[in-house]
Scaffold this active site. Structure first.
Site, short mmCIF file in Angstrom:
data_model
loop_
_atom_site.label_atom_id
_atom_site.label_comp_id
_atom_site.label_asym_id
_atom_site.label_seq_id
_atom_site.Cartn_x
_atom_site.Cartn_y
_atom_site.Cartn_z
N LEU A 69 7.04 8.87 6.26
CA LEU A 69 8.00 8.61 5.16
C LEU A 69 9.26 9.40 5.26
O LEU A 69 10.07 8.98 4.59
CB LEU A 69 7.27 8.86 3.98
CG LEU A 69 5.75 8.22 3.83
CD1 LEU A 69 5.17 8.95 2.50
CD2 LEU A 69 6.12 6.74 3.45
N GLY A 71 13.01 10.97 5.90
CA GLY A 71 14.22 10.53 6.19
C GLY A 71 14.90 10.16 4.83
O GLY A 71 14.54 10.35 3.87
N SER A 73 16.24 7.78 2.33
CA SER A 73 15.74 6.76 1.78
C SER A 73 16.69 5.61 1.21
O SER A 73 16.29 4.63 0.56
CB SER A 73 14.80 7.17 0.70
OG SER A 73 15.37 7.74 -0.36
N ASN A 110 12.63 -3.15 3.49
CA ASN A 110 13.38 -4.43 3.52
C ASN A 110 14.84 -4.73 3.81
O ASN A 110 15.23 -5.99 4.04
CB ASN A 110 13.12 -5.18 1.76
CG ASN A 110 13.98 -4.29 0.86
OD1 ASN A 110 15.01 -4.70 0.36
ND2 ASN A 110 13.25 -3.14 0.17
N TYR A 134 21.44 2.25 6.72
CA TYR A 134 20.31 2.71 6.47
C TYR A 134 19.21 1.42 6.89
O TYR A 134 18.36 1.97 7.69
CB TYR A 134 20.08 2.69 4.91
CG TYR A 134 18.53 2.97 4.48
CD1 TYR A 134 18.00 3.79 4.46
CD2 TYR A 134 18.11 1.67 3.50
CE1 TYR A 134 16.57 3.76 4.08
CE2 TYR A 134 16.80 1.69 3.05
CZ TYR A 134 15.98 2.97 3.30
OH TYR A 134 14.73 2.81 2.76
N LYS A 138 16.43 1.65 9.92
CA LYS A 138 15.06 0.85 9.89
C LYS A 138 14.57 -0.22 11.06
O LYS A 138 13.57 -0.08 11.63
CB LYS A 138 14.82 0.27 8.39
CG LYS A 138 14.87 1.36 7.30
CD LYS A 138 14.08 2.41 7.63
CE LYS A 138 13.79 3.41 6.30
NZ LYS A 138 12.86 4.39 6.48
N SER A 163 9.76 -2.59 -3.02
CA SER A 163 10.22 -1.55 -4.07
C SER A 163 8.90 -1.09 -4.42
O SER A 163 8.23 -1.59 -5.47
CB SER A 163 11.01 -2.26 -5.24
OG SER A 163 12.16 -2.96 -4.68
N ARG A 172 15.15 -8.78 -9.26
CA ARG A 172 15.03 -8.66 -7.93
C ARG A 172 13.53 -8.08 -7.75
O ARG A 172 12.74 -8.44 -6.79
CB ARG A 172 16.25 -7.91 -7.11
CG ARG A 172 15.94 -7.55 -5.71
CD ARG A 172 16.95 -6.97 -5.35
NE ARG A 172 16.74 -6.40 -3.84
CZ ARG A 172 16.02 -5.32 -3.57
NH1 ARG A 172 15.83 -4.45 -4.45
NH2 ARG A 172 15.65 -4.76 -2.34
P1 NAI Z 1 12.57 9.83 -0.89
O1 NAI Z 1 14.00 10.14 -0.68
O2 NAI Z 1 11.70 10.30 -2.16
O3 NAI Z 1 11.79 10.97 -0.08
C1 NAI Z 1 12.11 10.95 1.38
C2 NAI Z 1 11.81 12.49 2.03
O4 NAI Z 1 12.18 12.64 3.33
C3 NAI Z 1 12.47 13.39 0.97
O5 NAI Z 1 11.52 14.38 0.57
C4 NAI Z 1 13.37 14.17 2.16
O6 NAI Z 1 13.49 15.42 1.96
C5 NAI Z 1 12.60 13.91 3.28
N1 NAI Z 1 13.61 14.18 4.50
C6 NAI Z 1 14.81 13.65 4.70
N2 NAI Z 1 15.55 14.08 5.81
C7 NAI Z 1 14.52 14.69 6.40
C8 NAI Z 1 14.77 15.63 7.74
N3 NAI Z 1 15.61 15.54 8.60
N4 NAI Z 1 13.37 16.16 7.96
C9 NAI Z 1 12.29 16.29 7.30
N5 NAI Z 1 12.28 15.37 6.04
C10 NAI Z 1 13.31 14.93 5.56
O7 NAI Z 1 12.18 8.55 -0.49
P2 NAI Z 1 10.81 7.57 -0.94
O8 NAI Z 1 11.13 6.79 -1.81
O9 NAI Z 1 9.56 8.52 -1.09
O10 NAI Z 1 10.59 6.61 0.58
C11 NAI Z 1 9.73 7.16 1.75
C12 NAI Z 1 10.10 6.39 2.81
O11 NAI Z 1 9.92 5.23 2.35
C13 NAI Z 1 11.58 6.44 3.21
O12 NAI Z 1 11.71 6.46 4.65
C14 NAI Z 1 12.22 5.19 2.68
O13 NAI Z 1 13.24 4.68 3.56
C15 NAI Z 1 10.87 4.11 2.79
N6 NAI Z 1 11.10 3.07 1.87
C16 NAI Z 1 10.78 3.48 0.66
C17 NAI Z 1 10.75 2.41 -0.52
C18 NAI Z 1 10.31 2.58 -1.94
O14 NAI Z 1 10.35 1.66 -2.50
N7 NAI Z 1 10.23 3.99 -2.23
C19 NAI Z 1 11.40 1.04 -0.01
C20 NAI Z 1 11.50 0.89 1.35
C21 NAI Z 1 11.42 1.70 2.20
C1 15L Z 2 14.39 1.09 -0.30
O1 15L Z 2 14.24 1.14 1.05
C2 15L Z 2 14.85 2.29 -0.85
O2 15L Z 2 14.08 3.32 -0.08
C3 15L Z 2 14.36 2.37 -2.41
O3 15L Z 2 14.91 3.38 -2.84
C4 15L Z 2 14.58 1.06 -3.20
O4 15L Z 2 15.75 1.03 -3.43
C5 15L Z 2 13.99 -0.13 -2.44
O5 15L Z 2 14.46 -0.19 -0.97
C6 15L Z 2 14.35 -1.35 -2.94
O6 15L Z 2 15.09 -2.42 -2.09
O7 15L Z 2 14.23 -1.81 -4.08
#
Ligand code: NAI
Ligand code: 15L
Length: 263
Positions: A69, A71, A73, A110, A134, A138, A163, A172
């Site tokens: 997870l 990276g 986000s 997405n 971004y 992905k 989401s 959405r």
């Molecule tokens: P978030 O931003 O809350 O968590 C991401 C974590 O990755 C953070 O704690 C951050 O410190 C860590 N991180 C960033 N760069 C780093 C690095 N270089 N080394 C180590 N750690 C690092 O994001 P969230 O919402 O928890 O999402 C988790 C994953 O799921 C992300 O990859 C995001 O792109 C993906 N995602 C999330 C969605 C959602 O609805 N929450 C939707 C689509 C994808």
């Molecule tokens: C993502 O990829 C993002 O990490 C999250 O913050 C939401 O915005 C989600 O997509 C979304 O499309 O709703």
């Protein structure tokens, strides 16, 4: 599962999964660059920057499964996307290869397909159509997964998460919503499946409005139990949207509409 690694464990999904997967593996290894709560029973907290290949190789050692997870986000500068998402995800897959190939769940998004219009129904064979740097990162992670399976037999599932939040925030998200409980079900199904090779799946609940067809991934056994419909009245109370707005035309919403971050 003996030892399961969660990267990005300090983030929104990571901390949610930390709670939900307590006791699921003998040991949960939790990693992030950001501060995390101290390890509880059955946990190991291992801070690590994903941009450091040697550190990531050490991090992955002894793990039987990985939920990647970590990276950036959301959209950001090229430098941040390059380091955290592109180099970071490469390091994670490479570290897995060096450590005997534990199965990886890669948090795609997405936004890898966000420039497809909402009128199109997509499945895993639909072409990538990223809506942001971004989203491009992905797509890279998904392609890396394809390559690491074909060449090195590192099994992985790229989840195009919609989401995943406590509840949908706008119209959405009535289509893109995945409940936290369904996210947990999906993760467990992927680790339970006997063989996953390289699979792409959409991370979404059983919503009535549906843009994505997951039937090709039925063999994983992911059966969502929740739906965004329970939030319908609350969302319908929001002001109407402009149907000509690019944020409404495209699946990626605001990510598709936004300008280039470097401008
Ligand atoms: P978030 O931003 O809350 O968590 C991401 C974590 O990755 C953070 O704690 C951050 O410190 C860590 N991180 C960033 N760069 C780093 C690095 N270089 N080394 C180590 N750690 C690092 O994001 P969230 O919402 O928890 O999402 C988790 C994953 O799921 C992300 O990859 C995001 O792109 C993906 N995602 C999330 C969605 C959602 O609805 N929450 C939707 C689509 C994808
Ligand atoms: C993502 O990829 C993002 O990490 C999250 O913050 C939401 O915005 C989600 O997509 C979304 O499309 O709703």
């Amino acid at each position: 599962m003996k030892r399961l690694l969660i990267t990005g464990a300090a983030g929104g999904l990571g901390s949610m999964l930390r709670k939900r997967l307590a006791g699921y593996a003998d040991i949960l290894r939790l990693s992030d660059v950001a501060d995390m709560q101290a390890a509880g029973p059955g946990e190991e907290v291992v801070p690590c920057d994903l941009t450091d290949l040697d550190a990531v190789t050490e991090l992955v050692a002894g793990c039987n499964g990985i939920v990647h997870l970590g990276g950036r986000s959301i959209e950001d500068t090229w430098e941040i996307i390059l380091n955290s998402n592109i180099i970071g995800t490469y390091n994670l897959f490479e570290a897995a290869r060096r450590n005997g190939g534990p199965r990886i769940i890669f948090a795609s998004s997405n936004h890898a397909i966000g420039f497809h219009p909402r009128s199109e129904k997509l499945d895993a064979s639909s072409p990538q159509r990223p809506d942001s740097l971004y989203g491009v990162s992905k797509c890279f992670g998904e392609n890396l997964g394809s390559y690491y399976w074909d060449k090195f037999r590192v099994e992985n599932v790229a989840v195009r998460i919609g989401s995943c939040l406590a509840e949908p925030r706008d119209r959405r998200m009535m289509a893109t919503y995945q409940s936290e409980a369904d996210f947990e079900r999906m993760v467990k199904a992927i680790f339970r499946a006997s063989r996953v090779e390289h699979t792409v799946i959409y991370g979404v609940s059983a919503n009535t409005e549906m843009w994505w067809d997951n039937s090709h991934a039925d063999f994983l056994g992911y059966q969502p139990q929740d739906t965004s419909e329970v939030f319908r009245d609350k969302i319908e109370a929001q002001p109407p949207v402009d149907r000509d707005d690019p944020a409404v035309i495209f699946q990626g919403g605001g990510f598709a509409k936004a300008g280039h971050f470097e401008d």
